[in-house]
Design a protein around this motif. Sequence first.
Motif, PDB file in Angstrom:
ATOM      1  N   VAL A   1      25.692 -14.050 -77.093  1.00 42.26           N
ATOM      2  CA  VAL A   1      26.744 -13.150 -76.593  1.00 42.26           C
ATOM      3  C   VAL A   1      27.621 -13.893 -75.597  1.00 42.26           C
ATOM      4  O   VAL A   1      28.851 -13.823 -75.653  1.00 42.26           O
ATOM      5  CB  VAL A   1      26.120 -11.890 -75.937  1.00 42.26           C
ATOM      6  CG1 VAL A   1      27.169 -11.109 -75.159  1.00 42.26           C
ATOM      7  CG2 VAL A   1      25.471 -11.008 -76.977  1.00 42.26           C
TER       8      VAL A   1
ATOM      9  N   SER B   1      30.441  -9.018 -81.669  1.00 41.57           N
ATOM     10  CA  SER B   1      29.051  -9.468 -81.550  1.00 41.57           C
ATOM     11  C   SER B   1      28.342  -8.758 -80.403  1.00 41.57           C
ATOM     12  O   SER B   1      27.172  -8.406 -80.510  1.00 41.57           O
ATOM     13  CB  SER B   1      28.987 -10.985 -81.356  1.00 41.57           C
ATOM     14  OG  SER B   1      29.572 -11.354 -80.127  1.00 41.57           O
ATOM     15  N   ALA B   2      29.062  -8.531 -79.294  1.00 41.52           N
ATOM     16  CA  ALA B   2      28.468  -7.792 -78.184  1.00 41.52           C
ATOM     17  C   ALA B   2      28.147  -6.367 -78.615  1.00 41.52           C
ATOM     18  O   ALA B   2      27.097  -5.814 -78.257  1.00 41.52           O
ATOM     19  CB  ALA B   2      29.413  -7.789 -76.986  1.00 41.52           C
TER      20      ALA B   2
ATOM     21  N   VAL C   1      23.947  -7.383 -72.138  1.00 43.24           N
ATOM     22  CA  VAL C   1      24.964  -7.751 -73.125  1.00 43.24           C
ATOM     23  C   VAL C   1      26.356  -7.592 -72.519  1.00 43.24           C
ATOM     24  O   VAL C   1      27.200  -8.479 -72.620  1.00 43.24           O
ATOM     25  CB  VAL C   1      24.823  -6.912 -74.411  1.00 43.24           C
ATOM     26  CG1 VAL C   1      25.991  -7.137 -75.346  1.00 43.24           C
ATOM     27  CG2 VAL C   1      23.521  -7.238 -75.123  1.00 43.24           C
TER      28      VAL C   1
ATOM     29  N   ASN D   1      28.889 -10.651 -71.651  1.00 47.72           N
ATOM     30  CA  ASN D   1      30.193 -10.599 -72.298  1.00 47.72           C
ATOM     31  C   ASN D   1      31.301 -10.713 -71.261  1.00 47.72           C
ATOM     32  O   ASN D   1      32.264 -11.466 -71.446  1.00 47.72           O
ATOM     33  CB  ASN D   1      30.316  -9.294 -73.094  1.00 47.72           C
ATOM     34  CG  ASN D   1      31.619  -9.199 -73.847  1.00 47.72           C
ATOM     35  OD1 ASN D   1      32.580  -8.625 -73.346  1.00 47.72           O
ATOM     36  ND2 ASN D   1      31.650  -9.756 -75.043  1.00 47.72           N
TER      37      ASN D   1
ATOM     38  N   SER E   1      29.416  -2.323 -74.707  1.00 47.96           N
ATOM     39  CA  SER E   1      28.001  -2.423 -75.066  1.00 47.96           C
ATOM     40  C   SER E   1      27.299  -1.071 -74.996  1.00 47.96           C
ATOM     41  O   SER E   1      26.509  -0.738 -75.888  1.00 47.96           O
ATOM     42  CB  SER E   1      27.289  -3.455 -74.192  1.00 47.96           C
ATOM     43  OG  SER E   1      27.310  -3.066 -72.853  1.00 47.96           O
TER      44      SER E   1
END
Length: 185
Positions: free
Chosen positions: A47, A67-68, A80, A84, A171
């Motif tokens: 991440v 992706s996060a 996360v 990020n 997230s």
Amino acid sequence: QRLNHYLNPESRRFQLSVLATAAIIIAGLWLQRDAINDIGFVGYPGVFFLSLLSSGGFIFPVPGVASACALSIVLVPAFVGALNGVGETIGETTGYAVGYGARSAIEQRKFYVKAKEWMDRRGMLVLFVLSIVPNPIFDFIGIAAGSTRFPFRRFVVTVFAGKMLKGLIVSYTCSFGLSLLPWVN
């Protein structure tokens, strides 16, 4: 003159503090590798690095926010979001550096006058609001901040606050929203 800027003690201290922060995060994850499941061990640094690449790369788009979002289902959303935010903040300094170094070329553009006006009058507000919203135009705002010589520390602190908030919102929203899907455990 640019080389002296990067070699002065204040700039070196900042660069060392960024590297030390990244090293501490990675070392902390490494030391906790037994407590983190396999995807967590790969996922948390993933991440961070995808966020760093997505906000620092102008040419190749990397899905840092996606992706996060996806990893927030299987990992702790607070970690996360924080990783990020840190990764994107560090990555955004590349746009600032480009603007700082290419000031003479950018001053010739029509948008420079407007960008300078924005940065002089409402720079922190513009940086904060646009860093919260997931958008590709923030690279241009970072370039404008560098070219207008917006104070670097204020740039980093403001962008960090916005990117951290954005990372946590993304997230937690994804973690909650995707967990409502019946096929997601």
